[in-house]
Scaffold this motif. Structure first.
Motif, short mmCIF file in Angstrom:
data_model
loop_
_atom_site.label_atom_id
_atom_site.label_comp_id
_atom_site.label_asym_id
_atom_site.label_seq_id
_atom_site.Cartn_x
_atom_site.Cartn_y
_atom_site.Cartn_z
N GLU A 11 51.07 37.66 25.88
CA GLU A 11 51.27 38.67 24.84
C GLU A 11 52.07 39.81 25.47
N VAL A 12 53.35 39.87 25.18
CA VAL A 12 54.24 40.84 25.80
C VAL A 12 54.21 42.15 25.03
N LEU A 13 53.70 43.19 25.69
CA LEU A 13 53.61 44.52 25.09
C LEU A 13 54.07 45.56 26.09
N ASP A 14 54.30 46.79 25.60
CA ASP A 14 54.61 47.89 26.50
C ASP A 14 53.32 48.42 27.12
N PHE A 15 53.37 48.83 28.38
CA PHE A 15 52.18 49.36 29.05
C PHE A 15 52.61 50.21 30.24
N LYS A 16 51.64 50.93 30.80
CA LYS A 16 51.85 51.69 32.03
C LYS A 16 50.99 51.10 33.13
N LEU A 17 51.60 50.89 34.29
CA LEU A 17 50.88 50.29 35.41
C LEU A 17 49.72 51.17 35.86
N ASP A 38 54.52 51.83 44.09
CA ASP A 38 55.92 52.25 44.20
C ASP A 38 56.22 53.29 43.12
N PRO A 39 56.79 54.46 43.49
CA PRO A 39 57.10 55.49 42.49
C PRO A 39 58.01 54.99 41.37
N GLY A 40 58.83 53.97 41.68
CA GLY A 40 59.72 53.43 40.66
C GLY A 40 59.00 52.71 39.54
N LEU A 41 57.68 52.47 39.73
CA LEU A 41 56.90 51.77 38.72
C LEU A 41 56.12 52.73 37.82
N SER A 42 56.47 54.01 37.87
CA SER A 42 55.80 54.98 37.00
C SER A 42 56.35 54.94 35.58
N ILE A 43 57.47 54.22 35.39
CA ILE A 43 58.09 54.12 34.06
C ILE A 43 57.28 53.16 33.18
N PRO A 44 57.41 53.24 31.85
CA PRO A 44 56.77 52.23 30.99
C PRO A 44 57.33 50.84 31.30
N LEU A 45 56.46 49.86 31.34
CA LEU A 45 56.84 48.48 31.62
C LEU A 45 56.53 47.62 30.41
N GLN A 46 57.03 46.40 30.45
CA GLN A 46 56.82 45.48 29.34
C GLN A 46 56.38 44.13 29.89
N GLY A 47 55.26 43.64 29.41
CA GLY A 47 54.71 42.36 29.87
C GLY A 47 53.31 42.19 29.32
N ASP A 48 52.59 41.20 29.85
CA ASP A 48 51.21 40.98 29.43
C ASP A 48 50.29 41.73 30.38
N SER A 49 49.96 42.97 30.03
CA SER A 49 49.16 43.82 30.90
C SER A 49 47.75 43.26 31.10
N LEU A 50 47.22 42.59 30.09
CA LEU A 50 45.87 42.03 30.20
C LEU A 50 45.82 40.96 31.28
N ALA A 110 55.52 39.04 39.58
CA ALA A 110 55.65 38.91 38.12
C ALA A 110 56.94 39.59 37.70
N ARG A 111 57.63 38.97 36.78
CA ARG A 111 58.87 39.56 36.26
C ARG A 111 58.53 40.34 34.99
N LEU A 112 58.76 41.65 35.04
CA LEU A 112 58.40 42.54 33.95
C LEU A 112 59.65 43.19 33.36
N GLY A 113 59.56 43.54 32.10
CA GLY A 113 60.67 44.24 31.45
C GLY A 113 60.47 45.74 31.51
N LYS A 170 49.90 46.38 15.90
CA LYS A 170 48.77 45.75 16.59
C LYS A 170 49.11 44.31 16.98
N ILE A 171 49.90 43.64 16.15
CA ILE A 171 50.28 42.26 16.44
C ILE A 171 51.36 42.21 17.50
N LEU A 172 52.38 43.06 17.34
CA LEU A 172 53.56 43.00 18.21
C LEU A 172 53.49 43.95 19.39
N GLY A 173 52.50 44.86 19.38
CA GLY A 173 52.44 45.84 20.44
C GLY A 173 53.40 46.98 20.17
N ASN A 174 53.45 47.91 21.12
CA ASN A 174 54.33 49.08 20.96
C ASN A 174 55.77 48.71 21.27
N GLN A 175 56.36 47.92 20.38
CA GLN A 175 57.73 47.47 20.57
C GLN A 175 58.52 47.76 19.31
#
Length: 692
Positions: free
Chosen positions: A253-259, A286-298, A409-412, A592-597
């Motif tokens: 389930e690919v959604l936007d999330f914060k690490l 890594d400080p570069g991972l403070s940005i919003p990411l996209q993937g299956d956070s669960l 893991a490859r994240l967007g 809710k179905i598609l996530g914050n996209q």
């Protein structure tokens, strides 16, 4: 005279030489004819043989002398009269000059009865003065080639049959395997429900007991029961995850999330366990991972939870370090390859034991199972999840010096969360106090657990044992929220929800599904039936309270009355000016179905608008023709898609269209269609405002 004699002698010598050359040429030609691997035959126009070479004698089984003056076909071929007539006609056409060359295939039957496949080339020889026309026939034996071709043909045919049979066998085997997989999946799904239902009672009862006055020994006992129950639930979840992955039915389930949120949850979940063992839990990101990411956070959280809990389990002193590093970044802001590591200072693993890791039902050592417990599925599932996310797994370790488990893991790159969900991020469960909740549940233990937990939160709880009882109670009394089990006797939760949504007086009722069937399929069924939210059993009390509170703070959707076009236009005007956009179309349902996209949300909403505009044309065409049956079918078809994108009012109009019975409803149909056209315009305006 002497001169004459000399000339005669010279001519005689020249003649002798010429005769000698002729003799040599004749011998050469005869030798050539005799050694040629083809039949060389000369015959007159009437078919009588003049000459036959040695190869012709060998194939026919007749000598040249035996065949001289005879007709070749009659002498060698045991054939029908028609073949003889054909051969004769062929020779005549050459003799008369109608043809100068003819090629033909025929079967030569030797005196021994053996058959030869011969390709004949018949040519007319130049006429000599005073001589009859002669035909030269050259026959090439293709018997062996044709036999080989036939053998190859037979072999190919046999091979095709064998391949077809084998393909059929493989297809049958595949079908049997798919049937077995389907049966296994259904069995596991049913077992999931059957196991989770009593687990819900066990975990719920322990939560209730913890709220009572207990002495230290009793509290210790119940805490261990609670821990064991949750551990058992975790094992059940692992088995179900592994089965779904093996069956190919597991989807990310690919959604936007914060690490940072994942690491906060990890710390909240395992921080106390680490502290109890005097271990230090450290996060290095890594400080570069403070940005919003996209993937299956669960699923990322699931792997990290498995790695980190194992590290705590197998470490008695020191620290646990959880790292996240960017190891590859694609151009133009595309994918990011992230490496996650969990480093411990525990018992370590030998090189021999590492070979067996990440395999199903394998642990490093059988003694670890006895001492620490576990199924050996956690690492196998972690490997499969990492591979599904475009990565891989691994470990470096030394006995008694600790281990570092890692995965990639490859994240967007994510975007800012969709604004419609912002109001839901912080909900005060205290809003439940004073609310009236209908609990629809057939299991007595689950009834008791949920009722007491909700009453402790200050709610008034009524109980219905099935969907039919719930409908009867809803007609008599207003409820702020309905908790709806999905599987019940008499009437299940899905059918009860559909009937609630079909009733104009109940359409705005908040319905939250409760089910032991975890998964996207169950959520999809709930959504299509018209439910607002979904909670999986065993139910966590905090999640239950937060979910109910979330829906209680929202204003109910206005019911779009199916009356006259004038009254509807007034109601739409009120909606557009006095209420929130969600009363026209609630985009949080699609979010809710598609996530914050936003891009996906925009895509599906615009697709809904486009298709519905075309549907309105179909509806108006059917209305003009008085075709009520088609109107009803279109209403049924469009209802679900409207509800899926959150256009509940439009969905109710579709429901009303679906319920039309006959020609006497034509006037009512006209009013509904006018309302649909008007509401669709308002929906379009709200969408364009929200999704700019």
């Amino acid at each position: 005279l002497e001169t004459l004699e000399q000339e005669v002698a010279a001519h005689a010598e020249e003649l002798q030489k010429m005769l000698h050359r002729i003799s040599i040429e004749r011998d050469f030609n005869e030798s050539l004819l005799d050694t040629a691997q083809v039949i060389i035959l000369t015959q007159s126009a009437d078919g009588s043989i003049h000459s036959l070479n040695r190869y012709g004698e060998l194939l026919t089984g007749c000598s040249e002398e035996e065949l001289l003056g005879k007709h070749f076909v009659q002498a060698t071929n045991r054939v029908e009269t028609a073949e003889k007539e054909t051969q004769q006609a062929l020779l005549q056409s050459l003799a008369t000059g109608e043809h100068t060359h003819i090629q033909r295939e025929s079967v030569l039957i030797a005196m021994s009865g053996e058959k030869y496949e011969i390709t004949w080339n018949h040519s007319r020889l130049s006429d000599q003065p005073g001589e009859s026309t002669m035909i030269l026939s050259v026959g090439i034996d293709h018997t062996e080639r044709k036999r080989a071709e036939q053998a190859l043909l037979n072999w190919n045919s046999s091979l095709e049959i064998r391949v077809e049979e084998r393909t059929h066998e493989l297809e049958q085997a595949k079908q049997q395997a798919e049937t077995a997989n389907q049966a296994k999946s259904e069995f596991l799904s049913n077992m999931s429900h059957e196991i989770r239902t009593p687990m819900n009672s066990i975990i719920g009862m322990t939560q209730l007991i913890k709220r009572t006055e207990l002495n230290p020994k009793q509290f210790d006992y119940i805490a261990k029961v609670d821990y064991s129950a949750k551990h058992l639930l975790n094992l059940i979840n692992e088995m179900l995850d592994f089965s779904k992955i093996e069956a190919g039915k597991f989807e990310l389930e690919v959604l936007d999330f914060k690490l940072s949120t994942i690491f906060e949850n990890l710390n909240n979940q395992l921080g106390e366990s680490a502290t109890n063992k005097f271990l230090k839990l450290v996060f290095d990101v890594d400080p570069g991972l403070s940005i919003p990411l996209q993937g299956d956070s669960l699923r990322l959280y699931q792997i990290l939870l498995n790695y980190t809990s194992n590290a705590i389990k197998f470490t008695d002193a020191g620290e646990i370090v959880v790292r996240a590093r960017i190891i590859e970044t694609q151009s133009l802001g595309a994918d990011i390859l992230v490496r996650f590591e969990v480093q411990d200072s525990g018992i370590g693993i030998s090189a021999k034991q590492i070979v067996h890791l990440f395999q199903p039902f394998h642990q490093a050592d059988a003694s670890t199972t006895r001492k620490y417990g576990g199924t050996g599925l956690g690492l196998a599932i972690s490997r499969q999840l990492a591979e599904m996310m475009g990565g891989e797994v691994g470990v470096t370790s030394q006995p008694d010096k600790g281990s570092t488990f890692w995965f990639t893991a490859r994240l967007g790159r994510g975007v800012k969360p969709f604004k419609a969900d912002q109001t839901l991020l912080s909900v005060n469960p205290g809003i439940i106090k004073g609310s009236c909740i209908l609990l629809t549940e057939d299991n007595l233990f689950n009834q008791q657990v949920a009722k007491e937990l909700l009453e402790d939160a200050g709610a008034t709880v009524f109980i219905a044992n099935n969907g039919k009882e719930a409908l009867d109670l809803l007609v008599k009394k207003h409820f702020d929220c309905v908790l709806m089990d999905m599987q019940m006797p008499v009437m299940d939760g899905l059918e009860a929800t559909r009937q609630i949504r079909a009733n104009p007086n109940l359409v705005s009722t908040r319905i939250i599904a409760m089910t032991a069937n975890a998964g996207q399929e169950s959520w999809a069924r709930c959504l299509n039936a018209g439910m607002d939210d979904f909670i999986t059993k065993p139910i966590e009390i905090q999640l239950l309270l937060t979910t109910i509170a979330k829906w209680l703070v929202r204003k109910p959707d206005r019911v779009v009355p199916v009356l006259t076009s004038t009254s509807f236009l007034k109601s739409v005007a009120v909606e557009a000016t006095d209420t929130a956009d969600a009363s026209i179309i609630d985009l949080t349902i699609l979010a809710k179905i598609l996530g914050n996209q936003p891009e996906k949300i925009r895509k599906y909403v615009m697709m809904f608008l486009d298709l519905t505009q075309k549907t309105i044309i179909e509806i108006e065409t059917a209305l003009a023709q008085g075709d009520i049956a088609t109107l009803s079918a279109i209403g049924h078809r469009t209802k679900s898609s409207a509800r899926t994108v959150g256009a509940m009012g439009f969905g109710e109009l579709c429901q009303a269209l679906e319920e039309l019975k006959g020609n006497e409803d034509t006037g009512k149909a006209r009013d509904i269609v006018i309302q649909m056209r008007t509401l669709l315009t308002v929906i379009s305006e709200n969408i364009n405002k929200d999704l700019v």
